[in-house]
Design a protein around this motif. Structure first.
Motif, PDB file in Angstrom:
ATOM      1  N   UNK A   1       0.820  -1.207   0.000  1.00  0.00           N
ATOM      2  CA  UNK A   1       0.000   0.000   0.000  1.00  0.00           C
ATOM      3  C   UNK A   1       0.856   1.259   0.000  1.00  0.00           C
ATOM      4  N   UNK A   2       1.894   1.232   0.833  1.00  0.00           N
ATOM      5  CA  UNK A   2       2.694   2.441   0.950  1.00  0.00           C
ATOM      6  C   UNK A   2       3.692   2.586  -0.174  1.00  0.00           C
ATOM      7  N   UNK A   3       4.054   1.459  -0.793  1.00  0.00           N
ATOM      8  CA  UNK A   3       4.842   1.567  -2.011  1.00  0.00           C
ATOM      9  C   UNK A   3       4.006   2.265  -3.086  1.00  0.00           C
TER      10      UNK A   3
ATOM     11  N   UNK B   1       1.497   8.135  -5.789  1.00  0.00           N
ATOM     12  CA  UNK B   1       0.731   9.158  -5.079  1.00  0.00           C
ATOM     13  C   UNK B   1      -0.701   8.700  -4.801  1.00  0.00           C
ATOM     14  N   UNK B   2      -1.395   9.518  -4.009  1.00  0.00           N
ATOM     15  CA  UNK B   2      -2.703   9.053  -3.543  1.00  0.00           C
ATOM     16  C   UNK B   2      -3.828   9.383  -4.513  1.00  0.00           C
TER      17      UNK B   2
ATOM     18  N   UNK C   1      -8.890   3.221  -9.152  1.00  0.00           N
ATOM     19  CA  UNK C   1      -7.804   2.662  -8.345  1.00  0.00           C
ATOM     20  C   UNK C   1      -7.078   3.785  -7.610  1.00  0.00           C
ATOM     21  N   UNK C   2      -6.785   3.534  -6.343  1.00  0.00           N
ATOM     22  CA  UNK C   2      -5.883   4.378  -5.561  1.00  0.00           C
ATOM     23  C   UNK C   2      -5.201   3.478  -4.537  1.00  0.00           C
ATOM     24  N   UNK C   3      -4.165   3.963  -3.841  1.00  0.00           N
ATOM     25  CA  UNK C   3      -3.423   3.040  -2.965  1.00  0.00           C
ATOM     26  C   UNK C   3      -4.262   2.385  -1.873  1.00  0.00           C
ATOM     27  N   UNK C   4      -5.377   3.037  -1.484  1.00  0.00           N
ATOM     28  CA  UNK C   4      -6.171   2.476  -0.386  1.00  0.00           C
ATOM     29  C   UNK C   4      -7.323   1.594  -0.865  1.00  0.00           C
TER      30      UNK C   4
ATOM     31  N   UNK D   1       5.905   3.949   6.582  1.00  0.00           N
ATOM     32  CA  UNK D   1       5.047   2.776   6.782  1.00  0.00           C
ATOM     33  C   UNK D   1       5.507   1.605   5.921  1.00  0.00           C
ATOM     34  N   UNK D   2       6.043   1.898   4.740  1.00  0.00           N
ATOM     35  CA  UNK D   2       6.559   0.842   3.875  1.00  0.00           C
ATOM     36  C   UNK D   2       7.685   0.105   4.599  1.00  0.00           C
ATOM     37  N   UNK D   3       8.568   0.901   5.224  1.00  0.00           N
ATOM     38  CA  UNK D   3       9.684   0.279   5.940  1.00  0.00           C
ATOM     39  C   UNK D   3       9.180  -0.477   7.168  1.00  0.00           C
ATOM     40  N   UNK D   4       8.178   0.092   7.866  1.00  0.00           N
ATOM     41  CA  UNK D   4       7.602  -0.620   9.005  1.00  0.00           C
ATOM     42  C   UNK D   4       7.084  -1.985   8.570  1.00  0.00           C
TER      43      UNK D   4
END
Lengths: 290, 315
Positions: A110-112, A118-119, A216-219, B285-288
């Motif tokens: 998700x955070x990648x 971007x969001x 589509x979005x990261x969340x 958070x990615x690293x976490x």
């Protein structure tokens, strides 16, 4: 009160969404049935598949439906590798560890996506995005109709594969009796990874059917992950027929619930079903109590 | 008793810190580390000592935060009085979730999922109800006086969070040395055998989730005072639940100092990556997440476990 003229299209809409939910849940239930693990990263992996379809369309101009032959094998390979090299190694034979490892995987993916893309919420434009089909007086958007039949076809292929092929037999054998399967010479680790791969291949197909009428979005995976779990526990963990029926039920509940309570409160219906099923009938509709 | 002395010495040293350090950045770092420790201690009581992995501790955190904020905003109650009220509210939600899930024998992954679903239900409710300010959230009125639990400098907040963390330490220490703690770990290791020996597993687990939820709610109430703002995503979103579970897993599950070790290591790592890669969204958070996978794979007993192993090897 609700007019039938609103309720009927709403139910049809729910059924089309439900077919895609069912396909997503089938992947989850296959993984659970064979590996006895809960793949918490299922939603995040669907998000990755959706981005895959999006970028194939944006960069190469590939139609989302034409992306199927790319996305299905691609997600399969990703799933095989993940189980073999990441999740399988983290388990140490404990359920909680797999849950934590797949939670970690969710955070990474998700955070990648948030970092790299971007969001922003992204959609694609296809010639048929805004076209509709007349189903007994109700106007349903064409991509949703395609998604309905496509998801059903994919489900049929998967079920035939599990029932007929040698690998399908091996998968069922491992699901039923891990030790016994090992004794008759089945490579259990390989079957685990294959099952995980097939589970993700379902996500690849679902993403191709979803994106023309979705975003589509990261969340985006967050919404799907609890829905998929609800369907799987509703139908009974590991039951294919249950996942299929559960998908339709949840699709309709969400659609009609949204009509009654509004978009944001409508979701509560799903979670309440989820909590109620877990509490009162954890074996689901089709599952047998163990 | 050695552990108890170590706790008191450690907390005493931190209490002296504001006398020597006036840098707001450093004090803020210490406050945030202690705050993460507190959340970790709360989760560790239920998961580390009791073996019940919750993925939805945000449900208790958010309830504590909203209970305190709503009481101040809607009824003008003094913030100090809101703190015990928040703890009681969080503990009550814990009792509700625990009574429902333990009554029906939910274990392992099922318990994790049901707690997550509860947190989501609370998030959606907070998003749609007027009392919690809907999606906009609640802004705590600015008062800037110690009598209203709003301090001018950082030192005041440091003492409050230190006191809460000390309570968390003492609770963990008590679990290590009391009969109740022995029951709880017995239930964790083998619920059926524990029940066979006469331990009321349901009651023991219920008490653990109530304590854990109360401590978590205290963290929520502190958050509201420190940042003076709360919204549904901050209160009930998955980030808080993850923060609560990450520390103990990194530091060492079911240990007294695990949550602190983990919180400190993660804060250090967070600062390091911020310096190396800038403040890009998602990086920390990615690293976490990667750390979580790596810890589960290679160091299932956390940093604390590694120290123990090294100490055992040393002649």
């Amino acid at each position: 009160m609700l007019e039938l003229s609103i309720l009927f299209p709403s139910i049809l809409n729910g059924l089309t969404t439900g077919a895609v939910y069912a396909l997503i849940a089938l992947g989850l239930t296959l993984i659970y049935g064979v590996l006895h693990i809960i793949n918490f990263a299922h939603g995040a992996l669907l998000m990755i598949a959706l981005y895959g379809v999006f970028f194939l369309n944006a960069k190469l101009g590939l139609d989302p439906y034409a992306a199927l032959p790319v996305m299905v094998p691609g997600m399969f390979a990703l799933g095989y590798a993940l189980q073999r090299f990441v999740i399988g190694r983290a388990s140490h034979g404990k359920d909680e560890n797999i849950l934590l490892a797949t939670l970690g995987l969710t955070l990474v993916l998700e955070n990648f996506a948030l970092y790299a893309w971007r969001s922003d919420t992204r959609t694609i434009e296809t010639p048929y995005t805004f076209s509709t089909v007349d189903v007994a007086g109700a106007m349903i958007s064409t991509p949703k109709v395609v998604a309905f039949f496509g998801a059903l076809a994919a489900t049929a292929i998967l079920l035939a594969f599990i029932a007929r092929s040698d690998l399908g037999r091996a998968i069922r054998a491992v699901a039923r009796e891990r030790q016994g399967a090992k004794l008759v010479g089945i490579d259990v680790e390989h079957v685990f990874a294959m099952s995980f791969g097939i589970g993700l291949a379902c996500l690849g197909a679902a993403a191709c059917f979803l994106l023309p009428a979705y975003y589509v979005n990261p969340q985006v995976g967050n919404g799907f992950v609890l829905i998929a779990f609800t369907i799987v526990v509703l139908g009974g963990m590991g039951s294919f027929a249950g996942a299929l029926l559960g998908g339709f039920i949840i699709g309709v509940v969400e659609s009609v619930g949204g009509l009654w309570l509004g978009e944001s409160l409508g979701q509560i219906g799903i979670f309440v079903i989820f909590i109620a099923i877990l509490l009162f009938r954890p074996q689901g509709i089709f599952g047998a109590r163990t | 008793m050695k552990t108890l002395y170590a706790i008191l010495v450690l907390c005493g040293a931190v209490a002296l810190l504001p006398a020597f350090v006036s840098s707001g950045v450093v004090l803020n770092l210490v406050i945030m580390t202690l705050y993460a420790t507190l959340l970790g201690q709360a989760w560790n009581i239920l998961a580390g000592f009791g073996g019940q992995y919750s993925f939805g501790h945000a449900a208790f955190f958010g309830t504590g935060a909203y209970a305190s904020a709503a009481l101040q905003v809607h009824f003008g109650v003094n913030a100090w009085l809101c703190l015990p009220f928040a703890i009681v509210c969080g503990a009550a939600v814990g009792a509700l979730v625990g009574a429902l899930s333990f009554r029906y024998g939910l274990r392992g992954s099922y318990f994790a999922l049901v707690t997550l679903a509860f947190a989501e239900v609370f998030r959606i409710l907070a998003n749609s109800v007027k009392f919690t300010g809907g999606g906009v959230g609640l802004l705590v009125p600015l008062k800037s006086s110690a009598l209203d639990f709003q301090f001018q400098g950082k030192a005041g907040f440091l003492y409050v969070i230190l006191a809460l963390t000390l309570a968390g330490f003492l609770l963990s220490w008590w679990l290590k040395h009391s009969r109740y703690g022995a029951w709880l770990t017995a239930v964790r290791d083998n619920e059926d055998s524990a029940a066979a020996l006469g331990v009321d597993a349901f009651r023991v687990k219920l008490q653990a989730i109530v304590i854990s939820a109360g401590l978590m709610a205290a963290g929520g109430a502190f958050y509201v005072q420190y940042f003076q703002y709360i919204d549904p995503h901050l209160a009930y979103g998955p980030a808080v639940s993850v923060e609560a579970l990450l520390g103990p897993i990194v530091g060492g599950l079911g240990t007294v100092f695990g949550p602190l070790l983990g919180a400190a290591a993660l804060k250090l790592l967070g600062e390091l990556t911020r310096n190396l890669m800038g403040d890009a969204p998602g990086v920390s958070l990615m690293i976490y997440g990667a750390v979580l996978i790596a810890m589960v794979t290679f160091l299932p007993r956390g940093i604390g476990g590694l120290f123990q192993r090294l100490a055992a090897k040393a002649p």
